[in-house]
Design a protein around this motif. Structure first.
Motif, PDB file in Angstrom:
ATOM      1  N   ALA A 109       9.988   1.624  18.457  1.00 38.74           N
ATOM      2  CA  ALA A 109      10.381   1.813  16.976  1.00 38.74           C
ATOM      3  C   ALA A 109       9.574   0.817  16.102  1.00 38.74           C
ATOM      4  O   ALA A 109       8.993   1.077  15.309  1.00 38.74           O
ATOM      5  CB  ALA A 109      11.653   1.810  16.753  1.00 38.74           C
ATOM      6  N   PRO A 110       9.779  -0.517  16.398  1.00 36.31           N
ATOM      7  CA  PRO A 110       9.258  -1.494  15.465  1.00 36.31           C
ATOM      8  C   PRO A 110       7.608  -1.813  15.673  1.00 36.31           C
ATOM      9  O   PRO A 110       7.123  -2.052  14.774  1.00 36.31           O
ATOM     10  CB  PRO A 110       9.893  -2.930  15.782  1.00 36.31           C
ATOM     11  CG  PRO A 110      10.492  -2.628  17.140  1.00 36.31           C
ATOM     12  CD  PRO A 110      10.852  -1.257  17.305  1.00 36.31           C
ATOM     13  N   LEU A 111       7.365  -1.258  16.825  1.00 38.87           N
ATOM     14  CA  LEU A 111       5.821  -1.339  17.157  1.00 38.87           C
ATOM     15  C   LEU A 111       5.048  -0.331  16.303  1.00 38.87           C
ATOM     16  O   LEU A 111       4.222  -0.655  15.738  1.00 38.87           O
ATOM     17  CB  LEU A 111       5.628  -1.234  18.730  1.00 38.87           C
ATOM     18  CG  LEU A 111       6.278  -2.427  19.734  1.00 38.87           C
ATOM     19  CD1 LEU A 111       5.748  -1.807  21.095  1.00 38.87           C
ATOM     20  CD2 LEU A 111       5.760  -3.793  19.107  1.00 38.87           C
ATOM     21  N   MET A 112       5.606   0.864  16.415  1.00 42.12           N
ATOM     22  CA  MET A 112       5.028   2.103  15.580  1.00 42.12           C
ATOM     23  C   MET A 112       5.110   1.849  14.210  1.00 42.12           C
ATOM     24  O   MET A 112       4.298   1.995  13.559  1.00 42.12           O
ATOM     25  CB  MET A 112       6.026   3.156  16.134  1.00 42.12           C
ATOM     26  CG  MET A 112       5.535   4.514  15.145  1.00 42.12           C
ATOM     27  SD  MET A 112       3.637   4.851  16.011  1.00 42.12           S
ATOM     28  CE  MET A 112       3.940   5.836  17.393  1.00 42.12           C
ATOM     29  N   ALA A 113       6.310   1.354  13.663  1.00 41.20           N
ATOM     30  CA  ALA A 113       6.533   0.891  12.257  1.00 41.20           C
ATOM     31  C   ALA A 113       5.259  -0.233  11.693  1.00 41.20           C
ATOM     32  O   ALA A 113       4.592   0.139  10.764  1.00 41.20           O
ATOM     33  CB  ALA A 113       7.855   0.246  11.919  1.00 41.20           C
ATOM     34  N   ALA A 114       4.988  -1.122  12.666  1.00 40.17           N
ATOM     35  CA  ALA A 114       4.099  -2.026  12.529  1.00 40.17           C
ATOM     36  C   ALA A 114       2.706  -1.589  12.494  1.00 40.17           C
ATOM     37  O   ALA A 114       1.840  -1.958  11.427  1.00 40.17           O
ATOM     38  CB  ALA A 114       3.963  -3.505  13.236  1.00 40.17           C
ATOM     39  N   HIS A 115       2.251  -0.867  13.365  1.00 35.93           N
ATOM     40  CA  HIS A 115       1.225  -0.139  13.533  1.00 35.93           C
ATOM     41  C   HIS A 115       0.937   0.660  12.176  1.00 35.93           C
ATOM     42  O   HIS A 115      -0.084   0.687  11.648  1.00 35.93           O
ATOM     43  CB  HIS A 115       0.927   0.562  14.812  1.00 35.93           C
ATOM     44  CG  HIS A 115      -0.243   1.372  14.902  1.00 35.93           C
ATOM     45  ND1 HIS A 115      -1.482   0.844  15.108  1.00 35.93           N
ATOM     46  CD2 HIS A 115      -0.993   2.605  14.573  1.00 35.93           C
ATOM     47  CE1 HIS A 115      -2.375   1.762  15.221  1.00 35.93           C
ATOM     48  NE2 HIS A 115      -2.136   2.768  14.948  1.00 35.93           N
ATOM     49  N   THR A 116       1.845   1.421  11.827  1.00 38.04           N
ATOM     50  CA  THR A 116       1.543   2.510  10.536  1.00 38.04           C
ATOM     51  C   THR A 116       1.336   1.511   9.702  1.00 38.04           C
ATOM     52  O   THR A 116       0.504   2.124   8.560  1.00 38.04           O
ATOM     53  CB  THR A 116       2.902   3.286  10.527  1.00 38.04           C
ATOM     54  OG1 THR A 116       2.965   4.042  11.692  1.00 38.04           O
ATOM     55  CG2 THR A 116       2.912   4.139   9.307  1.00 38.04           C
ATOM     56  N   ASP A 117       2.173   0.518   9.187  1.00 42.86           N
ATOM     57  CA  ASP A 117       1.789  -0.317   8.322  1.00 42.86           C
ATOM     58  C   ASP A 117       0.475  -0.899   8.236  1.00 42.86           C
ATOM     59  O   ASP A 117      -0.067  -1.129   7.226  1.00 42.86           O
ATOM     60  CB  ASP A 117       2.878  -1.375   8.125  1.00 42.86           C
ATOM     61  CG  ASP A 117       4.428  -1.111   7.529  1.00 42.86           C
ATOM     62  OD1 ASP A 117       4.153   0.319   6.957  1.00 42.86           O
ATOM     63  OD2 ASP A 117       5.221  -1.529   7.517  1.00 42.86           O
ATOM     64  N   ALA A 118      -0.139  -1.368   9.381  1.00 39.19           N
ATOM     65  CA  ALA A 118      -1.330  -1.846   9.304  1.00 39.19           C
ATOM     66  C   ALA A 118      -2.445  -0.890   9.093  1.00 39.19           C
ATOM     67  O   ALA A 118      -3.339  -1.524   8.387  1.00 39.19           O
ATOM     68  CB  ALA A 118      -1.575  -2.237  10.993  1.00 39.19           C
ATOM     69  N   ILE A 119      -2.228   0.334   9.288  1.00 35.84           N
ATOM     70  CA  ILE A 119      -3.124   1.272   8.716  1.00 35.84           C
ATOM     71  C   ILE A 119      -2.806   1.494   7.160  1.00 35.84           C
ATOM     72  O   ILE A 119      -3.925   1.434   6.339  1.00 35.84           O
ATOM     73  CB  ILE A 119      -3.283   2.790   9.309  1.00 35.84           C
ATOM     74  CG1 ILE A 119      -3.048   2.573  10.845  1.00 35.84           C
ATOM     75  CG2 ILE A 119      -4.163   3.708   9.026  1.00 35.84           C
ATOM     76  CD1 ILE A 119      -4.419   1.633  11.242  1.00 35.84           C
ATOM     77  N   GLN A 120      -1.698   1.803   6.803  1.00 29.03           N
ATOM     78  CA  GLN A 120      -1.231   2.352   5.459  1.00 29.03           C
ATOM     79  C   GLN A 120      -1.443   1.266   4.247  1.00 29.03           C
ATOM     80  O   GLN A 120      -1.714   1.400   3.194  1.00 29.03           O
ATOM     81  CB  GLN A 120       0.189   2.783   5.197  1.00 29.03           C
ATOM     82  CG  GLN A 120       0.351   4.189   6.033  1.00 29.03           C
ATOM     83  CD  GLN A 120      -0.339   5.354   5.247  1.00 29.03           C
ATOM     84  OE1 GLN A 120      -1.484   5.542   5.236  1.00 29.03           O
ATOM     85  NE2 GLN A 120       0.681   5.976   4.376  1.00 29.03           N
ATOM     86  N   LEU A 121      -1.261  -0.001   4.912  1.00 27.82           N
ATOM     87  CA  LEU A 121      -1.634  -1.160   3.966  1.00 27.82           C
ATOM     88  C   LEU A 121      -2.698  -1.953   4.185  1.00 27.82           C
ATOM     89  O   LEU A 121      -2.832  -2.887   3.602  1.00 27.82           O
ATOM     90  CB  LEU A 121      -0.389  -2.148   4.279  1.00 27.82           C
ATOM     91  CG  LEU A 121       1.134  -1.508   4.217  1.00 27.82           C
ATOM     92  CD1 LEU A 121       1.964  -2.674   4.167  1.00 27.82           C
ATOM     93  CD2 LEU A 121       1.472  -0.970   2.764  1.00 27.82           C
ATOM     94  N   ASP A 122      -3.736  -1.383   4.706  1.00 29.56           N
ATOM     95  CA  ASP A 122      -5.063  -1.882   4.837  1.00 29.56           C
ATOM     96  C   ASP A 122      -5.767  -2.012   3.657  1.00 29.56           C
ATOM     97  O   ASP A 122      -6.030  -0.899   3.120  1.00 29.56           O
ATOM     98  CB  ASP A 122      -5.840  -1.142   6.042  1.00 29.56           C
ATOM     99  CG  ASP A 122      -7.117  -1.855   6.346  1.00 29.56           C
ATOM    100  OD1 ASP A 122      -8.023  -2.246   5.430  1.00 29.56           O
ATOM    101  OD2 ASP A 122      -7.268  -2.139   7.536  1.00 29.56           O
ATOM    102  N   ALA A 123      -5.897  -3.205   3.152  1.00 24.16           N
ATOM    103  CA  ALA A 123      -6.582  -3.344   1.568  1.00 24.16           C
ATOM    104  C   ALA A 123      -7.936  -2.685   1.508  1.00 24.16           C
ATOM    105  O   ALA A 123      -8.346  -2.244   0.768  1.00 24.16           O
ATOM    106  CB  ALA A 123      -6.667  -4.934   1.285  1.00 24.16           C
ATOM    107  N   ALA A 124      -8.749  -3.044   2.721  1.00 27.18           N
ATOM    108  CA  ALA A 124     -10.124  -2.774   2.704  1.00 27.18           C
ATOM    109  C   ALA A 124     -10.145  -1.037   2.801  1.00 27.18           C
ATOM    110  O   ALA A 124     -11.137  -0.428   2.227  1.00 27.18           O
ATOM    111  CB  ALA A 124     -10.916  -3.506   3.666  1.00 27.18           C
TER     112      ALA A 124
END
Length: 696
Positions: A109-124
């Motif tokens: 669960a936290p791994l999936m949440a962190a990965h989703t954020d890594a994509i959704q919050l990617d500034a570039a």
């Protein structure tokens, strides 16, 4: 025929040893669950996370200016491996959650949440999408291409892609913690539901149940090692399908008490602290994202638009619903007063005396109808036949294709011209490892870009009789069957280019609309007369009974509408809290009582359909601040039913129109625009009010 098998680019021999990283050799890319073991999941997810991030980096590292072709298309193509593995795993974690699977889900669960954020919050990545969105009007794009840009831009903005680094760090921490909490909530609920299943020592305590129901209870007890006893497992909602049949009041009271106790006892499965932390963190996240509450955050990107619009609808319906429930209770009380030992109607009495009133006023004995609703006949001559008459599709069982559990059946679905459409999986029966309720999910989603065809599954929780006894359904279970199959049709028919729009990926307060429409065919003459035939005599359900069923369609709707609205309001009450309010010391029981009193639905004989501690839809599912969606969608549904009736009903022409203009577009079009395209106008609320007896 082996459609849509996808080979993984860059696959190594080590990868091939993990069936999740190798291409499936089964038709339509259905995962080969017979080869997958629990220890395969986490390594596969780790590899999929890494590959997905590499794919995103390739997009953001492109030195050329952002275009639809070099940004949006590769973005949609990215993450295919992760999508497949996640769909494979979450199908099992909800339907066959063994202890090993539960442990994996908690870790994941936290791994999936962190990965989703890594994509959704990617500034570039966000900047490139912003660039494409800014010049949208100058681009020569199809309607689906344009909508893809708009949705990605809106969703990344709402997810927090525009926040600064410090805010993003806090947001990521919140999302990670919330993912852990929602997983804990679901695990607690599953375990406490199993723990609170009610054991009876003597069959006489279950007077009123039929042979099949007693057989299922004995089988469930035997599977728990309780030979010679009878075990009644608990459904997800507050009541129980058997409460309408059980004659002994003490038995009804035991079942209702067990159901309402779930997640609220001082034990390891207590969900009260879990849900309070969820509420607090959701409110904090909403504030961080610029919203007054979690409800405001959620509804801002739904058809409702604002929590005020939701509240207006719920209030409008609550007053007449409570009035009707009060009138219904008076009728039940008259029967209770006539008993040798009179008593006040309580929540556990409602279903039993409702059936007595139904028999008295409408001459219908709901329990006596079960021999007309044998499960296999309901499936083949009801659910499937309605789809064939309406859409021309046909179903061929494929026992050669394995599912994820021995109970799962696999059907190949074909269009009228014989072309292959996809796979439909059915998982009918309850078990301790399956979460409560009924649902549909996609295992493989259709996408032209990825070259995939749909694989969908329906899960129900019907009790399984022992031996060769037939499975007889209640009317409510038949309704649920048709409802969930409506979701399955949506998943099968959606024909889109981009995975983002596949299947039922539509707004949450629109997704229930197609499934509710499909319930209509349950009592449609051409369908009902084929599947509702007596198990022993093959006689059709008598015409006079059918007439009575239609005449009683608004019967008990005061109760049904009130219990649903109460749960919807409770969901809104929790999620309307601002960050400061949510951080206060809250007593869950007192909060519920105050919320229900606020809307006038605090009748103890009509409990909320879900109390907070077992409200999985909003605290572990995808309906937080969105449980109102069912009644919101029902406005569209009731209006659509009127359209079908006015235009000839169950015809291929009508089916083609509904499929092409609504089901077939998936999420590739604004849902209300798709509805207007099908219906020719906006929905009218009057058919809903009439259906639920809320006029006058």
């Amino acid at each position: 025929m082996n459609l849509c098998v996808r080979y993984r680019e860059g696959m190594t021999p080590a990868d091939a040893a993990n069936p999740l990283l190798a291409p499936s050799l089964l038709p339509y890319g259905l995962p080969d669950y017979t080869a997958i073991r629990p220890e395969h999941y986490l390594p596969a997810f780790e590899e999929a996370f890494a590959r997905h991030l590499d794919e995103i980096r390739a997009i953001t590292a492109d030195p050329d200016p952002a275009t639809f072709a070099n940004t949006m298309v590769p973005l949609e193509a990215s993450g295919a491996l992760l999508h497949d593995i996640a769909a494979t795993f979450y199908t099992v974690s909800s339907a066959d959650a063994t202890p090993a699977i539960q442990e994996i889900e908690e870790t994941l669960a936290p791994l999936m949440a962190a990965h989703t954020d890594a994509i959704q919050l990617d500034a570039a990545l966000y900047r490139r999408i912003q660039d494409v969105h800014a010049k949208l009007d100058s681009l020569d794009l199809s309607a689906e291409d344009r909508y893809l840009v708009e949705r990605h831009y809106r969703e990344m903005t709402q997810a927090g892609a525009g926040l600064d680094a410090t805010q993003k760090e806090r947001l990521t921490a919140l999302n990670g913690r919330l993912s852990t909490l929602t997983t804990t909530f679901e695990k607690n609920l599953l375990n406490d539901t199993n723990d609170l299943a009610v054991v009876f020592d003597d069959a006489s305590e279950l007077e009123g149940l039929g042979a099949g129901e007693l057989s299922a209870a004995a089988r469930a007890a035997t599977e728990r090692g309780l030979e010679g006893k009878w075990l009644i497992s608990l459904p997800l909602f507050t009541g129980h399908p058997l409460l309408g049949s059980l004659r002994r009041r003490d038995a009804r009271a035991r079942i209702m008490a067990a159901s309402r106790a779930r997640g609220s006892r001082d034990n390891a499965y207590d969900n009260r602290p879990v849900l309070l932390e969820i509420v607090r963190l959701r409110a904090e996240r909403a504030t961080l994202l610029g919203f007054a509450s979690h409800a405001a955050y959620i509804t801002s990107d739904e058809t409702a638009g604002t929590p005020e619009a939701v509240q207006d609808l719920l209030f409008r319906l609550a007053v007449p619903a409570a009035r009707n429930a009060h009138r219904e209770r008076a009728a039940l009380q008259r029967m209770a007063d006539a008993e040798p030992a009179p008593f006040d109607i309580a929540a556990h009495d409602w279903a039993y005396y409702t059936e007595r009133v139904r028999a008295s006023e409408h001459d219908i004995d709901a329990a006596a109808l079960r021999p007309w609703f044998e499960a296999e006949r309901v499936l083949q001559d009801g659910v499937f036949r309605a789809a064939t008459l309406l859409y021309g599709i046909t179903f061929v069982e494929r026992p050669d294709i394995p599912g994820y559990h021995d109970d799962v059946r696999v059907f190949e679905v074909f269009n009228e011209d014989g072309s292959a459409l996809g796979l439909y999986l059915l998982d009918l029966y309850t078990r301790d490892s399956k979460r409560g309720g009924a649902w549909m999910n996609s295992i493989v989603s259709q996408s032209r870009l990825r070259g995939t065809a749909p694989v969908v599954v329906n899960n129900l929780n019907v009790s399984k009789p022992s031996g060769d006894l037939p499975t007889l359904l209640t009317m409510d279970e038949v309704t649920t069957f048709f409802h969930e199959f409506g979701h399955a049709l949506h998943g099968l028919f959606a024909t889109v280019t981009y995975p983002h729009f596949a299947g039922t990926n539509v707004f949450r307060d629109f997704v229930e609309f197609p499934s509710q429409v499909n319930e209509m065919w349950m009592l449609w003459p051409e369908v009902l007369t084929r599947y509702a035939r007596h198990l022993d005599t093959d006689e059709p359900l008598p015409a006079e009974v059918i007439d009575k069923l239609h005449a009683s369609e608004a019967f008990n709707q005061g109760f049904a509408t009130s219990e649903y609205l109460a749960a919807s309001w409770l969901d809104q009450a929790w999620h309307r809290l601002g960050a400061d309010e949510a951080a206060a010391d809250i007593d869950v029981t007192a909060f519920e009582a105050a919320a229900l009193a606020e809307i006038g639905l605090d009748d103890p004989a009509v409990p909320t359909r879900y109390s907070s501690t077992y409200f999985a839809h909003v605290f572990s599912g995808g309906y937080s601040a969105g449980y109102y969606s069912y009644i919101w969608s029902e406005v569209l549904d009731a209006d659509t039913v009127e359209w079908f009736r006015a235009n000839g009903g169950l015809t291929r022409a009508n089916g083609d129109r509904f499929r092409d203009r609504l089901l077939g577009v998936g999420g590739s079009k604004d849902p209300l625009e798709a509805f207007r395209d099908f219906r020719g106008q906006d929905a009218d609320i009057e058919p809903l009010l009439a259906r639920r007896g809320l006029t006058g």
